[in-house]
Design an enzyme around this catalytic site. Sequence first.
Site, short mmCIF file in Angstrom:
data_model
loop_
_atom_site.label_atom_id
_atom_site.label_comp_id
_atom_site.label_asym_id
_atom_site.label_seq_id
_atom_site.Cartn_x
_atom_site.Cartn_y
_atom_site.Cartn_z
N ASP A 14 -5.80 -2.92 -9.57
CA ASP A 14 -4.90 -1.82 -9.48
C ASP A 14 -4.80 -0.93 -10.81
O ASP A 14 -4.58 -1.49 -11.85
CB ASP A 14 -3.18 -1.92 -9.22
N ASP A 110 -6.56 3.98 -5.85
CA ASP A 110 -6.77 3.16 -7.11
C ASP A 110 -6.56 1.95 -7.06
O ASP A 110 -6.06 1.14 -8.16
CB ASP A 110 -5.60 4.09 -8.10
N GLU A 111 -6.52 1.25 -5.87
CA GLU A 111 -6.09 -0.06 -5.44
C GLU A 111 -7.26 -0.52 -4.63
O GLU A 111 -7.77 0.02 -3.75
CB GLU A 111 -4.91 -0.45 -4.90
MG LIG Z 1 -2.05 1.89 -9.53
#
Ligand SMILES: [Mg+2]
Length: 404
Positions: A14, A110-111
């Site tokens: 993450d 974003d993960e």
């Molecule tokens: Mg994040």
Amino acid sequence: MEQQNKDRIILHCDCNSFYASVSLLPYPELKDKPVVVGGNQQTRHGIVLAKNEAAKKYGIKTAQTIASALKVCPDLVILPPQRQRYEYFSKIINEIYNSYTDLVEPFGIDESWLDVTNSCHLFAKDGKELAYMIRERVYYETGLTISVGVSFNKVFAKLGSDYKKPNATTVISRENYKDIVFPLKVEDLLFVGKSTKDALNAMGIRTIGQLAATDRELLEDKFGKHGHDLYIYANGLEKSPVQPFDAKREVKSVGSGNTFSRDISGLEDIKPALMVLSEQVGMRLRKHGLYANGVQITIKNPAFVSFTRQKQVQSTNVTENIYKAALELLVKNWNVKMPIRALTVTALDPSEEKRVRQLNLFETAEGQTDEKKENLQKALDKIKDKYGRDAVQSASVMKSDLFK
Ligand SMILES: [Mg+2]
């Protein structure tokens, strides 16, 4: 015994404060100053889309107005959103992940989950060491930091990446999961939104440990399929695979929007509009064999200022479910008497399989109803393809002038 030896090694990676961090890359001198992304730099209006750690310390929150953020922090630096750069960095980072395994499943921009069970030994002695290597490499190649959770299933891996931030690794193993996971609040668990949290709290269940110790059937009675999943998640029994990173999942969302011929307002306008948009989204999902796992609405007022809200939903491509979620979002978050110029309904995080069913040991009655609706709608889609949309349009929509 043998089952234990076959434990998977799942990493959840993450990016830390992704939007703010990407926006700050060209301005290292601002790194420790309070910075937000969003709004309009000239007019200093609009809302906060993301903030860095320093801005967080002032109590600045996502979605608050820039004006109110400036009140608590007059020196606040406001940077414009840069969508293309976010996508570019997301791509670079996922390419790095892909060099360690072909099982990379992005979860938002974003993960990502990585299943490194079969490849870990090529690079490192264990998942923890590999996590460290990946963190170093992402930082070296992009300047961004990530937090990584290492575990034997996706749900615990995600808890791990949340556990310690920024720039950290947390291992949640069979040995330590009760110590790490059980004291956490239920709302830290994947797919426990506000309403589930409130319902669990009302039952006296506040921690994941308490949830894990709750009778499974009680949870199923109360929450249906979702209750079954909650029990499985909390007890570390979740087994869903990390999906391979392939072209089909490039579809990040399926949306349908319309700018109306006149401003619309009131539920008598809004309902048919949402129905048409939800139907278009549902049709596209069904055509591509995809299921929505979230629904988003975007509203633009006559000044074209836009407003977005989203919620998670049980995997679905049934129009009615998408419509219900969209309507709920709108009614809860918007004064329906205010004029609307444009409206968009978007299915978020589409998956090729129903996420819940894949975890389920049995089909519930509710699931079967969904199945029936889905089949019926597929049949109707075929008719629409052949004879045009109007062939089976619902009466409320036919009457409306909005889409003419
Ligand atoms: Mg994040």
